[in-house]
Design a protein around this motif. Structure first.
Motif, PDB file in Angstrom:
ATOM      1  N   ARG A   1       0.819  -1.216   0.000  1.00 51.29           N
ATOM      2  CA  ARG A   1       0.000   0.000   0.000  1.00 51.29           C
ATOM      3  C   ARG A   1       0.852   1.265   0.000  1.00 51.29           C
ATOM      4  O   ARG A   1       0.328   2.371   0.134  1.00 51.29           O
TER       5      ARG A   1
ATOM      6  N   SER B   1       2.840   2.658   2.203  1.00 53.99           N
ATOM      7  CA  SER B   1       2.609   3.481   3.391  1.00 53.99           C
ATOM      8  C   SER B   1       3.765   4.462   3.611  1.00 53.99           C
ATOM      9  O   SER B   1       4.926   4.111   3.438  1.00 53.99           O
ATOM     10  N   THR B   2       3.408   5.694   3.930  1.00 54.53           N
ATOM     11  CA  THR B   2       4.381   6.742   4.226  1.00 54.53           C
ATOM     12  C   THR B   2       3.804   7.609   5.336  1.00 54.53           C
ATOM     13  O   THR B   2       2.633   7.464   5.703  1.00 54.53           O
TER      14      THR B   2
ATOM     15  N   SER C   1       0.868   9.172   4.050  1.00 53.35           N
ATOM     16  CA  SER C   1      -0.212   8.251   3.714  1.00 53.35           C
ATOM     17  C   SER C   1      -0.110   6.973   4.550  1.00 53.35           C
ATOM     18  O   SER C   1       0.183   5.895   4.038  1.00 53.35           O
TER      19      SER C   1
ATOM     20  N   GLY D   1      -6.051  11.318  10.854  1.00 56.43           N
ATOM     21  CA  GLY D   1      -5.317  10.988   9.634  1.00 56.43           C
ATOM     22  C   GLY D   1      -4.093  10.146   9.907  1.00 56.43           C
ATOM     23  O   GLY D   1      -3.278   9.903   9.017  1.00 56.43           O
TER      24      GLY D   1
ATOM     25  N   TYR E   1       3.254   3.270   9.199  1.00 53.52           N
ATOM     26  CA  TYR E   1       3.982   3.260   7.933  1.00 53.52           C
ATOM     27  C   TYR E   1       5.367   2.672   8.159  1.00 53.52           C
ATOM     28  O   TYR E   1       5.873   2.635   9.284  1.00 53.52           O
TER      29      TYR E   1
END
Length: 87
Positions: free
Chosen positions: A29, A31-32, A35, A73, A77
């Motif tokens: 996905r 992930s960061t 995000s 949010g 990650y």
């Protein structure tokens, strides 16, 4: 326990299957920090409760493989420089 051996490489043999599955999801996905992925999303994909996923992610956070973005949010990650994937 996972040992950091430098330049983003870890000894993966100590990971439980659930940890590998979580890391695969975070990697797939992309992930960061900008995000992150929530424990609810990971739990839904693995058919496990978000609370169980959070406990497992806590182990990965303690080992320095995964990082947390807190607040609205937020989520989890992969640590920058983590180059997992090899067994």
């Amino acid at each position: 326990m996972i040992d950091f051996i430098g330049r983003g490489h870890f000894i993966m043999s100590a990971l439980k299957p659930i940890h590998r599955e979580i890391l695969n999801i975070l990697r797939e996905r992309s992930s960061t920090y900008a995000s992150p992925i929530t424990s609810e999303e990971i739990g839904a994909l693995l058919h496990v409760t978000p609370a169980h996923i959070r406990r497992q992610l806590g182990n990965l956070v303690d080992r320095g493989i995964v990082e947390v973005r807190r607040g609205p949010g937020g989520g989890y990650y992969l640590r920058k420089g983590y180059a997992g994937g090899g067994e």
